[in-house]
Design an enzyme around this catalytic site. Structure first.
Site, PDB file in Angstrom:
ATOM      1  N   SER A 119       0.815  -1.213   0.000  1.00 36.30           N
ATOM      2  CA  SER A 119       0.000   0.000   0.000  1.00 36.30           C
ATOM      3  C   SER A 119       0.846   1.260   0.000  1.00 36.30           C
ATOM      4  CB  SER A 119      -0.853   0.050   1.273  1.00 36.30           C
ATOM      5  OG  SER A 119      -1.738  -1.008   1.329  1.00 36.30           O
ATOM      6  N   HIS A 140      -0.955  -2.722  -7.205  1.00 34.57           N
ATOM      7  CA  HIS A 140      -1.714  -2.376  -5.997  1.00 34.57           C
ATOM      8  C   HIS A 140      -3.222  -2.469  -6.237  1.00 34.57           C
ATOM      9  CE1 HIS A 140      -2.864   0.843  -2.817  1.00 34.57           C
ATOM     10  NE2 HIS A 140      -2.895  -0.359  -2.295  1.00 34.57           N
ATOM     11  N   GLU A 152      -3.456   0.139  -9.140  1.00 38.25           N
ATOM     12  CA  GLU A 152      -2.337   1.058  -9.366  1.00 38.25           C
ATOM     13  C   GLU A 152      -1.129   0.263  -9.838  1.00 38.25           C
ATOM     14  OE1 GLU A 152      -2.004   4.901  -6.624  1.00 38.25           O
ATOM     15  OE2 GLU A 152      -2.396   3.130  -5.414  1.00 38.25           O
ATOM     16  N   ASN A 190      -3.518   5.995  -1.607  1.00 34.71           N
ATOM     17  CA  ASN A 190      -3.306   6.100  -0.155  1.00 34.71           C
ATOM     18  C   ASN A 190      -2.660   7.417   0.272  1.00 34.71           C
ATOM     19  OD1 ASN A 190      -4.521   3.738   0.756  1.00 34.71           O
ATOM     20  ND2 ASN A 190      -2.776   2.533   0.050  1.00 34.71           N
TER      21      ASN A 190
HETATM   22  C1  LIG Z   1      -5.583   0.403   1.848  1.00 34.28           C
HETATM   23  C2  LIG Z   1      -5.203   0.309   0.433  1.00 34.28           C
HETATM   24  O1  LIG Z   1      -4.026   0.029   0.164  1.00 34.28           O
HETATM   25  C3  LIG Z   1      -6.086   0.625  -0.713  1.00 34.28           C
HETATM   26  C4  LIG Z   1      -7.533   0.364  -0.517  1.00 34.28           C
HETATM   27  O2  LIG Z   1      -8.027  -0.692  -0.835  1.00 34.28           O
HETATM   28  S1  LIG Z   1      -8.413   1.585   0.196  1.00 34.28           S
HETATM   29  C5  LIG Z   1     -10.060   0.942   0.299  1.00 34.28           C
HETATM   30  C6  LIG Z   1     -10.790   1.096  -1.002  1.00 34.28           C
HETATM   31  N1  LIG Z   1     -12.116   0.595  -0.840  1.00 34.28           N
HETATM   32  C7  LIG Z   1     -13.161   1.374  -0.523  1.00 34.28           C
HETATM   33  O3  LIG Z   1     -13.019   2.572  -0.381  1.00 34.28           O
HETATM   34  C8  LIG Z   1     -14.451   0.645  -0.329  1.00 34.28           C
HETATM   35  C9  LIG Z   1     -15.565   1.571   0.098  1.00 34.28           C
HETATM   36  N2  LIG Z   1     -16.811   0.824   0.233  1.00 34.28           N
HETATM   37  C10 LIG Z   1     -17.560   0.468  -0.837  1.00 34.28           C
HETATM   38  O4  LIG Z   1     -17.264   0.803  -1.971  1.00 34.28           O
HETATM   39  C11 LIG Z   1     -18.806  -0.335  -0.548  1.00 34.28           C
HETATM   40  O5  LIG Z   1     -19.153  -0.143   0.799  1.00 34.28           O
HETATM   41  C12 LIG Z   1     -18.631  -1.887  -0.827  1.00 34.28           C
HETATM   42  C13 LIG Z   1     -18.436  -2.082  -2.332  1.00 34.28           C
HETATM   43  C14 LIG Z   1     -17.460  -2.484  -0.078  1.00 34.28           C
HETATM   44  C15 LIG Z   1     -19.881  -2.619  -0.366  1.00 34.28           C
HETATM   45  O6  LIG Z   1     -20.968  -2.024  -0.972  1.00 34.28           O
HETATM   46  P1  LIG Z   1     -22.470  -2.134  -0.359  1.00 34.28           P
HETATM   47  O7  LIG Z   1     -23.346  -1.475  -1.336  1.00 34.28           O
HETATM   48  O8  LIG Z   1     -22.450  -1.675   1.042  1.00 34.28           O
HETATM   49  O9  LIG Z   1     -22.688  -3.656  -0.221  1.00 34.28           O
HETATM   50  P2  LIG Z   1     -23.330  -4.671  -1.196  1.00 34.28           P
HETATM   51  O10 LIG Z   1     -24.567  -4.144  -1.864  1.00 34.28           O
HETATM   52  O11 LIG Z   1     -23.451  -5.907  -0.380  1.00 34.28           O
HETATM   53  O12 LIG Z   1     -22.188  -4.878  -2.272  1.00 34.28           O
HETATM   54  C16 LIG Z   1     -22.045  -4.099  -3.447  1.00 34.28           C
HETATM   55  C17 LIG Z   1     -21.514  -5.024  -4.528  1.00 34.28           C
HETATM   56  O13 LIG Z   1     -20.237  -5.528  -4.140  1.00 34.28           O
HETATM   57  C18 LIG Z   1     -20.256  -6.958  -4.083  1.00 34.28           C
HETATM   58  N3  LIG Z   1     -19.343  -7.342  -2.999  1.00 34.28           N
HETATM   59  C19 LIG Z   1     -19.205  -6.736  -1.797  1.00 34.28           C
HETATM   60  N4  LIG Z   1     -18.178  -7.289  -1.131  1.00 34.28           N
HETATM   61  C20 LIG Z   1     -17.681  -8.268  -1.937  1.00 34.28           C
HETATM   62  C21 LIG Z   1     -16.614  -9.177  -1.830  1.00 34.28           C
HETATM   63  N5  LIG Z   1     -15.818  -9.206  -0.758  1.00 34.28           N
HETATM   64  N6  LIG Z   1     -16.399 -10.049  -2.853  1.00 34.28           N
HETATM   65  C22 LIG Z   1     -17.166 -10.043  -3.948  1.00 34.28           C
HETATM   66  N7  LIG Z   1     -18.169  -9.167  -4.126  1.00 34.28           N
HETATM   67  C23 LIG Z   1     -18.432  -8.300  -3.120  1.00 34.28           C
HETATM   68  C24 LIG Z   1     -21.676  -7.304  -3.888  1.00 34.28           C
HETATM   69  O14 LIG Z   1     -21.962  -8.598  -4.377  1.00 34.28           O
HETATM   70  C25 LIG Z   1     -22.384  -6.240  -4.713  1.00 34.28           C
HETATM   71  O15 LIG Z   1     -22.327  -6.585  -6.100  1.00 34.28           O
HETATM   72  P3  LIG Z   1     -23.425  -6.036  -7.178  1.00 34.28           P
HETATM   73  O16 LIG Z   1     -23.518  -4.552  -6.994  1.00 34.28           O
HETATM   74  O17 LIG Z   1     -22.797  -6.436  -8.454  1.00 34.28           O
HETATM   75  O18 LIG Z   1     -24.688  -6.728  -6.884  1.00 34.28           O
HETATM   76  N1  LIG Z   2      -6.320  -4.118   3.649  1.00 31.55           N
HETATM   77  C1  LIG Z   2      -6.448  -3.360   2.574  1.00 31.55           C
HETATM   78  O1  LIG Z   2      -7.464  -2.695   2.390  1.00 31.55           O
HETATM   79  C2  LIG Z   2      -5.346  -3.325   1.568  1.00 31.55           C
HETATM   80  C3  LIG Z   2      -4.113  -3.867   1.835  1.00 31.55           C
HETATM   81  N2  LIG Z   2      -3.126  -3.820   0.881  1.00 31.55           N
HETATM   82  C4  LIG Z   2      -1.809  -4.395   1.144  1.00 31.55           C
HETATM   83  O2  LIG Z   2      -1.892  -5.798   0.920  1.00 31.55           O
HETATM   84  C5  LIG Z   2      -0.996  -6.481   1.818  1.00 31.55           C
HETATM   85  C6  LIG Z   2      -1.790  -7.469   2.647  1.00 31.55           C
HETATM   86  O3  LIG Z   2      -2.785  -6.776   3.383  1.00 31.55           O
HETATM   87  P1  LIG Z   2      -4.053  -7.534   4.007  1.00 31.55           P
HETATM   88  O4  LIG Z   2      -4.441  -8.663   3.141  1.00 31.55           O
HETATM   89  O5  LIG Z   2      -5.024  -6.486   4.352  1.00 31.55           O
HETATM   90  O6  LIG Z   2      -3.390  -8.090   5.363  1.00 31.55           O
HETATM   91  P2  LIG Z   2      -3.873  -9.310   6.265  1.00 31.55           P
HETATM   92  O7  LIG Z   2      -3.345  -9.024   7.620  1.00 31.55           O
HETATM   93  O8  LIG Z   2      -5.328  -9.567   6.061  1.00 31.55           O
HETATM   94  O9  LIG Z   2      -3.101 -10.551   5.609  1.00 31.55           O
HETATM   95  C7  LIG Z   2      -1.723 -10.688   5.552  1.00 31.55           C
HETATM   96  C8  LIG Z   2      -1.438 -12.183   5.468  1.00 31.55           C
HETATM   97  O10 LIG Z   2      -0.047 -12.365   5.193  1.00 31.55           O
HETATM   98  C9  LIG Z   2       0.404 -13.411   6.024  1.00 31.55           C
HETATM   99  N3  LIG Z   2       1.844 -13.397   6.153  1.00 31.55           N
HETATM  100  C10 LIG Z   2       2.627 -12.717   7.036  1.00 31.55           C
HETATM  101  N4  LIG Z   2       3.921 -13.015   6.813  1.00 31.55           N
HETATM  102  C11 LIG Z   2       3.959 -13.889   5.769  1.00 31.55           C
HETATM  103  C12 LIG Z   2       5.011 -14.581   5.091  1.00 31.55           C
HETATM  104  N5  LIG Z   2       6.279 -14.418   5.451  1.00 31.55           N
HETATM  105  N6  LIG Z   2       4.686 -15.417   4.092  1.00 31.55           N
HETATM  106  C13 LIG Z   2       3.393 -15.601   3.712  1.00 31.55           C
HETATM  107  N7  LIG Z   2       2.361 -14.979   4.333  1.00 31.55           N
HETATM  108  C14 LIG Z   2       2.640 -14.133   5.339  1.00 31.55           C
HETATM  109  C15 LIG Z   2      -0.326 -13.161   7.327  1.00 31.55           C
HETATM  110  O11 LIG Z   2      -0.251 -14.271   8.178  1.00 31.55           O
HETATM  111  P3  LIG Z   2      -0.402 -14.028   9.801  1.00 31.55           P
HETATM  112  O12 LIG Z   2      -1.760 -13.463   9.999  1.00 31.55           O
HETATM  113  O13 LIG Z   2      -0.206 -15.409  10.331  1.00 31.55           O
HETATM  114  O14 LIG Z   2       0.699 -13.058  10.160  1.00 31.55           O
HETATM  115  C16 LIG Z   2      -1.738 -12.897   6.792  1.00 31.55           C
HETATM  116  O15 LIG Z   2      -2.431 -14.110   6.541  1.00 31.55           O
HETATM  117  C17 LIG Z   2      -0.304  -5.388   2.634  1.00 31.55           C
HETATM  118  O16 LIG Z   2       0.887  -5.038   2.000  1.00 31.55           O
HETATM  119  C18 LIG Z   2      -1.299  -4.240   2.576  1.00 31.55           C
HETATM  120  O17 LIG Z   2      -0.729  -2.979   2.762  1.00 31.55           O
HETATM  121  C19 LIG Z   2      -3.334  -3.292  -0.366  1.00 31.55           C
HETATM  122  C20 LIG Z   2      -4.562  -2.777  -0.694  1.00 31.55           C
HETATM  123  C21 LIG Z   2      -5.655  -2.719   0.271  1.00 31.55           C
END
Ligand SMILES: CC(=O)CC(=O)SCCNC(=O)CCNC(=O)[C@H](O)C(C)(C)COP(=O)(O)OP(=O)(O)OC[C@H]1O[C@@H](n2cnc3c(N)ncnc32)[C@H](O)[C@@H]1OP(=O)(O)O
Ligand SMILES: NC(=O)C1=CN([C@@H]2O[C@H](COP(=O)(O)OP(=O)(O)OC[C@H]3O[C@@H](n4cnc5c(N)ncnc54)[C@H](OP(=O)(O)O)[C@@H]3O)[C@@H](O)[C@H]2O)C=CC1
Length: 291
Positions: A119, A140, A152, A190
């Site tokens: 991320s 990403h 990304e 992010n």
């Molecule tokens: C941290 C990082 O590195 C980067 C990141 O990822 S940052 C996070 C980015 N993500 C976001 O910002 C998510 C924000 N939230 C959302 O967009 C919405 O709340 C959500 C899509 C997660 C759920 O939407 P919702 O309307 O509340 O739920 P819901 O109606 O059940 O689901 C919407 C759709 O997603 C699908 N869905 C939800 N979760 C799912 C999952 N885990 N797997 C498969 N499909 C899923 C549903 O089936 C539904 O599909 P259709 O519209 O095609 O029927």
């Molecule tokens: N969460 C999010 O929304 C997003 C996350 N990311 C990125 O994706 C990556 C994973 O995040 P996320 O899935 O949320 O994290 P989780 O904590 O859900 O999962 C990470 C997994 O990796 C496992 N793990 C740790 N060390 C090792 C290793 N050496 N070999 C194999 N597996 C290992 C962990 O095991 P254990 O639990 O036993 O430590 C756990 O099952 C991170 O880099 C995160 O920044 C990117 C986009 C969105």
């Protein structure tokens, strides 16, 4: 280079989503985690999410069965050696990611492309610790992977054009849209999203609002699908804190200072949905705010 086989390292919420979309697109997937428990949980989650897509008539039952048939699991990292593409999606900690690539490297074919779903961490730095920085990229995905359209693509300083073009083709083959980001801390999404989430935690910390009022305000007042604290719980508070630390260290600006309350939740092990407690408590039927 044609990619047919994909190794996904880390079977958490991102790893299972990545395995899901690659298998559905016809790739053979080998999912790896250190924990056998994480692997069996991931398979159960993938099956449930594919079922949801069948119910909503996005895919057929045959598509689901074929996708499940294309996913294998292993706790042995070196089993991934012969594959065409590696996607590292383990915990957001640089030492964890570096150790994975170092352990895997001697078992890889020279043409294998290495990617990280990080991320925030420098792609150039991760790549420099491998024997193939020119074949290393940031890939990403956004959470939840089966739903979110964006991926990304981040080139390190040494990434070559052939690797970039191959990965662009892979993203298109998944039916997703690629955005190119330069390799600076936390890239594009992010860099913008996480300071907003951190600011929401400051808003809570300073008592400007409570968990419910902050989330309601951003959902109803800014049309966000989830409130920032609900979204933080969904991403994982450990991941949010790790990203803020990368921004703070990498850009050396106090505006990225992680909120002490975010640190406190992580220290408590209240990491959000994945531990059933974060800004909300998920142990009952409906989420209850913890502040
Ligand atoms: C941290 C990082 O590195 C980067 C990141 O990822 S940052 C996070 C980015 N993500 C976001 O910002 C998510 C924000 N939230 C959302 O967009 C919405 O709340 C959500 C899509 C997660 C759920 O939407 P919702 O309307 O509340 O739920 P819901 O109606 O059940 O689901 C919407 C759709 O997603 C699908 N869905 C939800 N979760 C799912 C999952 N885990 N797997 C498969 N499909 C899923 C549903 O089936 C539904 O599909 P259709 O519209 O095609 O029927
Ligand atoms: N969460 C999010 O929304 C997003 C996350 N990311 C990125 O994706 C990556 C994973 O995040 P996320 O899935 O949320 O994290 P989780 O904590 O859900 O999962 C990470 C997994 O990796 C496992 N793990 C740790 N060390 C090792 C290793 N050496 N070999 C194999 N597996 C290992 C962990 O095991 P254990 O639990 O036993 O430590 C756990 O099952 C991170 O880099 C995160 O920044 C990117 C986009 C969105």
């Amino acid at each position: 280079m044609e990619i047919r086989t994909v190794g996904v390292i880390g079977a958490g919420q991102m790893g299972n989503g990545i395995a899901h979309v690659f298998a559905l697109a016809g790739y053979q997937v080998l999912l790896n985690d250190i924990s056998p428990d994480a692997l069996s949980k991931a398979i159960a989650v993938i099956e449930r999410n594919l079922d949801r897509q069948v119910t909503r008539e996005k895919i057929s039952q045959e598509d689901k069965t074929a996708a499940m048939g294309r996913i294998d699991t292993t706790t042995t990292l070196t089993d991934l050696g012969p594959l065409d593409l590696i996607i590292e999606a383990a915990t957001e900690r640089e030492t964890v990611k570096t150790a994975i690539f170092e352990d895997l490297q001697p078992h890889l074919r020279p043409e294998t492309i290495l990617t990280s779903n990080t991320s925030s961490i420098s792609i150039t730095r991760l790549a420099s610790r491998t024997d193939r920085p020119e074949k290393f990229m940031g890939l990403h995905f956004m959470n939840p992977v089966p739903v979110m359209q964006l991926v990304e693509l981040i080139r390190g300083i040494a990434t070559d054009e052939a690797t970039y073009k191959t990965m662009l083709g892979v993203v298109e083959s998944l039916g997703k849209t690629a955005a190119s980001a330069e390799d600076f801390p936390a890239f594009i999404v992010n860099r913008i999203l996480m300071p907003m989430i951190n600011e929401a935690v400051y808003t809570l910390y300073e008592g400007v609002g409570n968990v419910r009022s902050i989330d309601e305000s951003m959902k109803l007042g800014a049309n966000h699908p989830m409130g920032p604290l609900e979204l933080a719980d969904f991403i994982g508070l450990d991941t949010c804190l790790a990203i803020m630390n990368v921004l703070h260290d990498g850009l050396a600006d106090t505006k990225y200072r992680p909120c002490p309350l975010l640190t406190k939740y992580v220290e408590a092990g209240w990491l959000g949905r994945k531990t059933s407690r974060g800004f909300y408590d998920y142990r009952g039927d409906t989420p209850v705010p913890t502040r």
